[in-house]
Design a protein around this motif. Structure first.
Motif, short mmCIF file in Angstrom:
data_model
loop_
_atom_site.label_atom_id
_atom_site.label_comp_id
_atom_site.label_asym_id
_atom_site.label_seq_id
_atom_site.Cartn_x
_atom_site.Cartn_y
_atom_site.Cartn_z
N ALA A 295 -2.71 -25.85 -5.07
CA ALA A 295 -1.94 -25.07 -6.05
C ALA A 295 -0.90 -24.21 -5.34
CB ALA A 295 -2.89 -24.19 -6.85
N HIS A 296 0.18 -23.96 -6.06
CA HIS A 296 1.25 -23.18 -5.47
C HIS A 296 1.04 -21.70 -5.78
CE1 HIS A 296 5.24 -21.92 -4.41
NE2 HIS A 296 5.47 -21.51 -5.63
N ALA A 297 0.92 -20.88 -4.74
CA ALA A 297 0.66 -19.45 -4.94
C ALA A 297 1.91 -18.74 -5.43
CB ALA A 297 0.18 -18.81 -3.65
N LEU A 298 1.77 -18.01 -6.55
CA LEU A 298 2.91 -17.27 -7.09
C LEU A 298 2.87 -15.83 -6.60
CD1 LEU A 298 5.32 -17.30 -9.10
CD2 LEU A 298 3.71 -16.60 -10.87
N LEU A 299 1.67 -15.24 -6.71
CA LEU A 299 1.53 -13.84 -6.31
C LEU A 299 0.41 -13.74 -5.28
CD1 LEU A 299 1.44 -10.70 -8.50
CD2 LEU A 299 -0.53 -11.18 -7.07
N LYS A 300 0.66 -12.96 -4.25
CA LYS A 300 -0.35 -12.83 -3.22
C LYS A 300 -0.40 -11.39 -2.74
CE LYS A 300 -1.95 -14.98 0.99
NZ LYS A 300 -2.26 -16.28 1.51
N ILE A 301 -1.57 -10.76 -2.85
CA ILE A 301 -1.72 -9.43 -2.26
C ILE A 301 -2.87 -9.49 -1.26
CG2 ILE A 301 -0.79 -8.09 -4.18
CD1 ILE A 301 -3.69 -7.49 -4.99
N GLU A 302 -2.74 -8.66 -0.23
CA GLU A 302 -3.78 -8.61 0.80
C GLU A 302 -3.96 -7.17 1.26
OE1 GLU A 302 -2.28 -11.43 3.62
OE2 GLU A 302 -3.84 -12.88 3.15
N GLY A 303 -5.20 -6.79 1.42
CA GLY A 303 -5.53 -5.48 2.00
C GLY A 303 -4.92 -4.31 1.26
N ASP B 201 6.47 -14.84 -5.41
CA ASP B 201 7.49 -15.88 -5.44
C ASP B 201 8.35 -15.84 -4.18
OD1 ASP B 201 8.51 -18.06 -6.76
OD2 ASP B 201 10.11 -16.91 -7.74
N GLY B 202 7.68 -15.64 -3.04
CA GLY B 202 8.40 -15.65 -1.77
C GLY B 202 9.11 -14.37 -1.42
N GLN B 203 9.02 -13.34 -2.28
CA GLN B 203 9.71 -12.08 -1.97
C GLN B 203 8.72 -10.96 -1.71
OE1 GLN B 203 13.28 -10.88 -3.80
NE2 GLN B 203 13.36 -12.68 -5.11
N ASP B 204 9.07 -10.10 -0.77
CA ASP B 204 8.22 -8.98 -0.44
C ASP B 204 8.40 -7.88 -1.47
OD1 ASP B 204 6.62 -7.14 0.73
OD2 ASP B 204 8.05 -6.59 2.31
N LEU B 205 7.32 -7.52 -2.15
CA LEU B 205 7.43 -6.48 -3.18
C LEU B 205 6.61 -5.24 -2.84
CD1 LEU B 205 7.39 -8.37 -6.61
CD2 LEU B 205 9.31 -7.37 -5.40
N PHE B 206 6.19 -5.13 -1.56
CA PHE B 206 5.39 -3.97 -1.18
C PHE B 206 6.20 -2.69 -1.40
CE2 PHE B 206 3.62 -1.04 2.06
CZ PHE B 206 2.33 -0.96 1.56
#
Lengths: 256, 361
Positions: free
Chosen positions: A2-10, A65-70
């Motif tokens: 599956a293609h990850a749309l949103l990813k958060i870590e830690g 979606d490939g962009q850093d939103l931190f």
């Protein structure tokens, strides 16, 4: 895969001594309905606010979606493609239903003050397109008959639908709904479920917080469970339902 | 379908009629007032137009965007001083009005952003206090910028400011046409009227645009507005800048009209009066704001003319000092008005509904 749309870590978020989010990681895949459950005060809404830019997380990473939103500002988050609704409905109460949705078009339109004053062709065409799109979305959620009513005068179910239409107006890739079924009767909940499936069918990924576990089990592709700010389980509904940690969190240790 | 079309047609006919009637009334108004009541009354009407511009400017900030600003007169001051310093013997610079008025408006807009930036996070009463301070700072600067380098000429103010000149016609001198002499208040009336109409069109179009919707959304719920992708910072700054712009235009006009300005004209009371015009007229509603500005400019002057003679007639002597009595009656009228019609004299439908709901529930 599956293609990850949103990813958060830690992701960590503290309010004074309260550790509201403790090292939370999750991945939402494109095209799924992803559920977030947990007891009251588990940090679901805090996580929502982090994902939509209303809260700035203390640590962690957040890509969409490939962009850093931190620590991105809310309007950047919306522009990148995440739109939300609120647990305690937050409409523009004195504006009409139509105007509410038109505000949602703001980020996808360009007219500046000079254009607004001079009313050049481009601005007028854009304004027309904004209104047309708003009508289309009111029809999509099925409330065109109340388009000229002020939002505060709408019934509860209509307000919920209007909030979804307003969020959809921003053309999100991910629609985040904070307890959309709260306070609804079973038949309204059924209609809402159908609406969410329609939204997913039309290519928008859905993130859902909900207390109604039955609804979540039937609707979501995957579910994450939060408890005291930590993610204690994640997976398909059938697995999560049987997870002892989840049962413990909901019912207390004696039942586990 | 046909019926809807007919109603539309009727409506636009009515609109054209209303437009023509008001255009004719506004065109002959100075002759009625100047001829029947005298030039001093026409002068008051000219001032009313200036206050309409000011109130419409402040209405962008307070009425549309919901940002309580108690220092709005600062932008009037900035516009006035820009005009005065670039068109008077003070520096012996004499730029024409078509440069100084737009320039004053731009400088005022710049000051609007200057005020807006530090107060972005403030709202309600906190914002009111800071803007109040800002207004006072500007006035005190004007008062003290005469040393070590004399820029504003301090409390003495700037004198002999150039009148507006269009194609060799100076607005400062009476005009003679076919044996009739027209005081400069006539010329300024039309000039102010033209610019007021521009400001009305500008604010009306802004209100009914993407920008205007964003202002209302922010006023209603700033968090939801941000979550819908509105850049709250830019929207707020735009409101401050555009409001200040109208204030700056009015300031430049005021300087040329009076021929003299000093810091005294830009006190806190003026800011409060302009705010009162908006609240009394109908916040956020352009026709209401215009009405509020005209009533609050003209009413005190009417009272001035009426109270003295009325006392002499009824009591044969002055019981209360007319000046005190005038402000007393004026203040009372404001209080009574706000008690009876808190939504204003001519509120928008939206605002009226808001107040009706509040009464019911």
């Amino acid at each position: 895969m599956a293609h990850a749309l949103l990813k958060i870590e830690g992701i960590n978020k503290r309010f004074g001594g309260l550790h509201a989010l403790n090292n939370v990681a999750l991945t939402i895949n494109k095209g799924e309905i992803y559920g977030l459950i947990g007891p009251n005060g588990a940090g679901k809404t805090t996580l929502f606010n982090v994902l939509t830019g209303l809260y700035q997380p203390d640590e962690g990473s957040f890509t969409f979606d490939g962009q850093d939103l931190f620590r991105a500002k809310p309007h950047i988050v919306v522009e990148t493609g995440i739109a939300r609704t609120f647990q305690n409905i937050r409409l523009f109460a004195e504006m009409t239903a139509l105007e509410n949705v038109m505000v949602g078009r703001h980020i996808r339109s360009k007219a500046n003050a000079l254009g607004a004053i001079l009313r050049d062709k481009k601005t007028m065409a854009e304004e027309k397109a904004i209104e047309a799109k708003a009508w289309e979305l009111l029809a999509y959620v099925g409330i065109t008959d109340v388009a000229y009513e002020r939002a505060r005068n709408l019934s509860y179910g209509h307000q919920r639908r209007l909030e979804i239409a307003r969020a959809l107006a921003t053309e999100p890739k991910l629609l985040a709904l904070d307890e959309p079924a709260a306070g609804m009767n079973p038949s309204e909940t059924e209609d809402l479920k159908a609406l969410m499936e329609k939204i997913r069918h039309d290519g928008v990924t859905v993130l859902l917080i909900e207390h109604d576990v039955k609804l979540m089990m039937g609707l979501c592709d995957r579910i994450a469970v939060l408890d005291y700010g930590k993610k204690i389980a994640e997976g398909v509904p059938d697995v999560v339902r049987k997870d002892p940690k989840v049962i413990e969190a909901y019912l207390g240790a004696a039942h586990a | 379908m046909t019926m809807a079309l007919e109603i539309n047609k009727l409506d636009s006919n009515k609109k054209v009629g209303l437009f023509l009637v008001s255009a004719i009334v506004l065109a002959v108004l100075p002759f009625l007032i100047g001829g029947l009541l005298g030039n001093s009354w026409l002068r008051i009407v000219d001032f009313a137009l200036l206050y309409v511009m000011l109130a419409l400017g402040l209405n962008i900030v307070v009425g549309f965007a919901g940002l309580l600003d108690l220092g709005f007169i600062a932008f009037y001051a900035v516009g006035a001083y820009t005009f005065a310093l670039l068109g008077s013997p003070h520096f012996d610079i004499h730029l024409p009005f078509y440069i100084t008025i737009p320039l004053g408006a731009l400088v005022a807009a710049f000051f609007g952003i200057l005020l807006g930036t530090p107060v972005l996070r403030l709202k309600g009463d906190y914002l009111a206090i800071v803007t109040l301070g800002f207004g006072e700072i500007v006035r005190i600067f004007m008062n003290n910028l005469n040393a070590p380098v004399n820029i504003t000429n301090g409390p003495q103010g700037v004198n002999l400011i150039d009148p507006v000149k269009i194609a060799g016609l100076s607005f400062g001198k009476p005009l003679e046409i076919a044996g009739h002499t027209f005081n400069s208040v006539y010329l300024y009336y039309y000039f102010f009227l033209a610019l007021t109409v521009l400001v009305v069109i500008m604010t009306w179009r802004l209100q009914h645009s993407r920008i205007g919707r964003a202002w209302v959304a922010m006023r209603e719920d700033a968090i939801a507005a941000a979550a819908m992708g509105l850049n709250i910072r830019n929207i707020k700054l735009l409101a401050f800048a555009l409001g200040a712009l109208s204030g700056g235009v009015a300031g430049g006009l005021f300087a040329s009209f009076q021929g003299f300005i000093s810091p005294e004209s830009f006190g806190l009371l003026e800011s409060v009066m302009i705010l009162a015009m908006i609240v009394l007229g109908g916040m956020g509603h352009i026709p209401g704001v215009i009405l509020g500005a005209v009533v609050l400019t003209v009413a005190p002057e009417v009272l001035r003319d009426v109270i003295g003679p009325l006392q002499m007639k009824t009591f044969g002597r002055m019981l209360i000092d007319p000046e005190n009595a005038r402000m007393l009656i004026f203040g009372l009228a404001l209080v009574v008005m706000m008690l009876l019609r808190p939504e204003g004299m001519w509120p928008s439908k939206r605002r009226k509904a808001e107040f009706d709901d509040a009464k019911k529930g």
